[in-house]
Design an enzyme around this catalytic site. Structure first.
Site, PDB file in Angstrom:
ATOM      1  N   SER A 273     141.923  53.607-109.714  1.00  0.00           N
ATOM      2  CA  SER A 273     141.576  53.103-111.040  1.00  0.00           C
ATOM      3  C   SER A 273     141.370  54.247-112.013  1.00  0.00           C
ATOM      4  O   SER A 273     140.647  55.195-111.727  1.00  0.00           O
ATOM      5  CB  SER A 273     140.298  52.254-110.971  1.00  0.00           C
ATOM      6  OG  SER A 273     139.874  51.895-112.267  1.00  0.00           O
ATOM      7  N   LYS A 274     142.014  54.132-113.184  1.00  0.00           N
ATOM      8  CA  LYS A 274     141.848  55.153-114.223  1.00  0.00           C
ATOM      9  C   LYS A 274     140.809  54.727-115.262  1.00  0.00           C
ATOM     10  O   LYS A 274     140.500  55.468-116.177  1.00  0.00           O
ATOM     11  CB  LYS A 274     143.184  55.396-114.929  1.00  0.00           C
ATOM     12  CG  LYS A 274     144.331  55.770-114.003  1.00  0.00           C
ATOM     13  CD  LYS A 274     145.632  55.870-114.788  1.00  0.00           C
ATOM     14  CE  LYS A 274     146.833  56.023-113.889  1.00  0.00           C
ATOM     15  NZ  LYS A 274     148.105  56.034-114.648  1.00  0.00           N
ATOM     16  N   ARG A 275     140.287  53.538-115.124  1.00  0.00           N
ATOM     17  CA  ARG A 275     139.458  52.985-116.202  1.00  0.00           C
ATOM     18  C   ARG A 275     138.168  53.759-116.412  1.00  0.00           C
ATOM     19  O   ARG A 275     137.743  53.990-117.536  1.00  0.00           O
ATOM     20  CB  ARG A 275     139.151  51.516-115.905  1.00  0.00           C
ATOM     21  CG  ARG A 275     140.379  50.623-116.010  1.00  0.00           C
ATOM     22  CD  ARG A 275     140.049  49.163-115.803  1.00  0.00           C
ATOM     23  NE  ARG A 275     141.233  48.333-115.888  1.00  0.00           N
ATOM     24  CZ  ARG A 275     141.224  47.021-115.711  1.00  0.00           C
ATOM     25  NH1 ARG A 275     140.093  46.396-115.433  1.00  0.00           N
ATOM     26  NH2 ARG A 275     142.343  46.331-115.802  1.00  0.00           N
ATOM     27  N   GLN A 276     137.507  54.128-115.330  1.00  0.00           N
ATOM     28  CA  GLN A 276     136.241  54.846-115.479  1.00  0.00           C
ATOM     29  C   GLN A 276     136.457  56.352-115.640  1.00  0.00           C
ATOM     30  O   GLN A 276     135.497  57.091-115.793  1.00  0.00           O
ATOM     31  CB  GLN A 276     135.332  54.586-114.264  1.00  0.00           C
ATOM     32  CG  GLN A 276     134.614  53.244-114.315  1.00  0.00           C
ATOM     33  CD  GLN A 276     135.542  52.083-114.014  1.00  0.00           C
ATOM     34  OE1 GLN A 276     136.349  52.163-113.103  1.00  0.00           O
ATOM     35  NE2 GLN A 276     135.444  51.012-114.770  1.00  0.00           N
ATOM     36  N   GLY A 277     137.702  56.781-115.581  1.00  0.00           N
ATOM     37  CA  GLY A 277     137.979  58.205-115.750  1.00  0.00           C
ATOM     38  C   GLY A 277     137.600  59.036-114.544  1.00  0.00           C
ATOM     39  O   GLY A 277     137.560  60.266-114.622  1.00  0.00           O
TER      40      GLY A 277
END
Length: 510
Positions: A273-277
Site C-alpha cells: 500500500s502506498k496510501r500511508q507513505g
C-alpha cells in the site's frame, strides 16, 4: 538521438543501437508520478546487480509520456534515492551519456519518426474515432459483460478516406495493427510464453494526439536505440511482451532478452500500500534506516540467490546473484523484520572506522535536536564520548535514533536523583558511594565492562547487608535515574570516571 533519427529515416531502415560496452545494458524506467517505493527499488536493484555482475551498464530512463500524472521534482527525487541507496545509474538525465536524452518527453521527434515508419509500412494507421465513440464502445462492452476493446474501425479506412478526414482537420492518433499468429518467446524467468493479443485486444494507440507516445512505442523505440540488451521489469508487463515483439518485428529489429520479475507483496500476499507513505524510500531514510538494510530485505524475501541469508552487502548481492535462480513465486515482504536487518547493518557500520565517523556526526545532530530544550553538557557531544556510546551499544540498537529515546536520556542529560530515593533501596548509601568513588578514582579509567563487573562484585562483598542486586539497582538509579537499561558496568564505562563520580556526589548531596 540525432543518430537514431538518421537511422529511422535511412532507406535501409533502422539498425539496433549498440554501445561500446561489452557487458549487458539494462534500464530502470520509472514514471515520475511520485516518490520511489520499495517495489521500484527492487526492480532497479535487480537491474543494477545484473549489470554489475556482468560488467554492464545500468541506465535510468525517466518515462514521463503521461504528462497529466507527472509530479514536479519527482524525476530528480527518484535519482536522488537511487544515489542514496548506493545503486547510482551509469547513464541518466543528470549524468548524461551517449544515448540521451534520458527523459522520454525530450525524445518526441524520435517517436514521431518511428510512427511515420510504421505508417509507411502499413503496420500502423491513423484513427479518427472521437473520445465519445470510444466511451460508447466501452459502455456497451461492460453492459454485455465483456472486456472493453477497440473495434479496429479505422483500420479499414482507404487512403482516400484518410486524406479526406485529414483535409477536414479532424483529430487523430496512430494505432498499431496487431497481427495474429504471434511467435513464442523465452522469458528468462517464466520460460516459453506467448499471448495472442489480437484475439483479446483492439489495435493499441502508439502515438497520441498531443504527439506523445504510449508506453508500448516509447519503450520499444528507446530500448532499441539505447542498445538495451536485457529488459528486467515487473511481471505485470509479461502479457504485453508479445505485443512489443510484434512492434520489433514491424520495425525489423532484434528484440532484447526479457526477464519478468515476480511481484513484491505484503507478507499476507496483498499489494504493497502506498496510501500511508510507509513504503516510500524517503520515509525509510527519514526514519534512519540504512539503505543496505532495505536492499538486503527486498532481496532476502525474493529469489535470485542460492540461499536466504540476512546481512548481505551490495558487493555480496552482486557476486551471489544468478538470474536463472529467480523463481515465478511472488516475494512476500515482512517489514516487521526490517529493524533486525537494520541492526545487522548498523553494527557493521559501527565496526567500520570510516563509516563510524558519519554515525558520530549523525548522533551529535540527533542529540542537539531532541534535547535542545534541556541542559546538554558539551562533554556529551564530544567525538570520543559519542564513539564510546556507539561501540558499547553496538548490536543492541536497531536505529541510531534509539540512542536519543527516553531509555537513553541519561547519556545526554544528567538525571535528578535524591538521596532519599537511594535510601529506599539500601541504608548503606554512603558506604556504597564511597566504595564506588574510590574505585573510580583508582583504576576505572582503564577497566573494561567485564573487568568492572568483577570489581563491582568485589565491592558488594565489602557492604554489610546490601545484596548485589540491590547495589546494582541503587547505582543504576544514581547514574541514570532509571530502573532498567544496559548493565551498570557498561553505564559506568560509557559515562567515564569523571561523570560517574559527579553523578554519585550529586545524588548523595541532594
Amino acid at each position: 538521438m540525432a543518430r537514431a533519427l538518421r537511422a529511422l529515416r535511412g532507406a535501409a531502415g533502422p539498425e539496433r543501437g549498440t554501445g561500446p560496452e561489452r557487458g549487458p545494458r539494462v534500464r530502470f524506467g520509472p514514471s515520475p508520478t511520485g516518490f520511489l517505493h520499495l517495489g521500484g527499488l527492487r526492480t532497479a536493484l535487480y537491474n543494477y546487480i545484473f549489470a554489475k555482475k556482468h560488467q554492464g551498464t545500468f541506465i535510468l530512463r525517466v518515462e514521463d509520456t503521461d504528462q497529466n500524472r507527472v509530479v514536479p521534482g519527482a524525476a530528480e527525487g527518484i535519482e536522488d534515492m537511487l544515489d542514496w541507496a548506493g545503486i547510482p545509474p551509469d547513464e541518466s538525465p543528470r549524468r548524461g551519456g551517449s544515448f540521451g536524452p534520458y527523459q522520454q518527453s525530450h525524445r518526441l521527434d524520435l517517436y514521431k519518426s518511428a510512427s511515420d515508419v510504421l505508417l509507411e509500412r502499413g503496420a500502423a494507421y491513423r484513427c479518427f474515432c472521437t473520445p465519445q465513440r470510444l466511451e460508447l464502445l466501452k459502455k456497451e462492452a461492460l453492459r454485455s459483460q465483456q472486456t472493453p476493446r477497440y473495434d479496429n474501425r479505422c483500420r479499414h479506412l482507404t487512403p482516400a478516406e484518410v486524406s479526406e478526414k485529414l483535409s477536414q482537420g479532424l483529430d487523430w492518433v496512430v494505432r498499431f495493427r496487431l497481427e495474429k499468429g504471434v511467435e513464442p518467446f523465452q522469458d528468462l524467468v517464466y520460460g516459453w510464453n506467448k499471448h495472442e493479443v489480437a484475439d483479446v485486444e483492439g489495435d493499441p494507440v502508439i502515438l497520441k494526439g498531443d504527439g506523445f507516445p504510449t508506453y508500448h512505442l516509447a519503450n520499444v523505440v528507446d530500448d532499441h536505440y539505447m542498445g538495451i540488451s536485457h529488459v528486467l521489469r515487473g511481471t505485470e508487463w509479461l502479457t504485453s511482451t508479445s505485443k512489443h515483439l510484434l512492434l520489433y518485428k514491424a520495425f525489423g529489429w532484434d528484440p532484447p532478452q526479457f526477464a519478468h520479475l515476480p511481484l513484491l507483496l505484503n507478507k499476507d500476499g496483498g499489494k504493497l500500500s502506498k496510501r500511508q507513505g510507509d513504503i516510500f524510500l524517503e520515509r525509510f531514510a527519514q526514519d534512519g534506516y540504512l539503505p543496505e538494510a532495505l536492499l538486503d530485505i527486498i532481496t532476502n524475501c525474493g529469489s535470485g540467490f542460492a540461499e536466504k541469508q540476512m546481512g548481505r552487502t551490495l558487493k555480496e548481492l552482486i557476486s551471489q546473484f544468478e538470474i536463472g535462480r529467480i523463481t515465478t513465486h511472488s516475494a512476500l515482504l515482512d517489514l516487521e523484520k526490517l529493524p533486525e536487518f537494520n541492526r545487522i547493518h548498523l553494527t557493521r557500520h559501527i565496526e567500520n572506522e570510516g563509516l563510524r565517523q558519519k554515525l558520530i556526526r549523525d548522533v551529535q545532530l540527533l542529540v542537539e535536536h531532541v534535547y535542545r530544550d534541556q541542559q546538554v553538557h558539551q562533554e556529551v557531544l564530544e567525538k570520543e564520548y559519542v564513539e564510546r556510546v556507539l561501540l558499547l551499544r553496538k548490536g543492541h540498537i536497531s536505529l541510531l535514533k534509539n540512542l536519543v529515546s527516553s531509555d537513553y536520556s541519561y547519556l545526554w542529560v544528567r538525571p535528578s536523583v535524591s538521596r532519599e530515593q537511594l535510601q529506599t533501596i539500601s541504608a548503606e548509601v554512603d558506604e556504597i558511594g564511597k566504595l564506588v568513588l574510590g574505585l573510580m578514582t583508582k583504576q576505572a579509567a582503564v577497566l573494561t565492562v567485564e573487568e568492572l563487573n568483577k570489581e563491582l562484585k568485589s565491592l558488594q562483598k565489602q557492604t554489610k547487608e546490601t545484596k548485589y542486586s540491590s547495589m546494582m539497582k541503587l547505582l543504576r538509579l544514581a547514574l541514570s535515574g532509571q530502573q532498567h537499561g544496559p548493565s551498570v558496568a557498561e553505564m559506568m564505562v560509557t559515562l567515564g570516571p569523571k561523570e560517574v563520580c559527579g553523578r554519585i556526589h550529586k545524588a548523595l548531596s541532594s
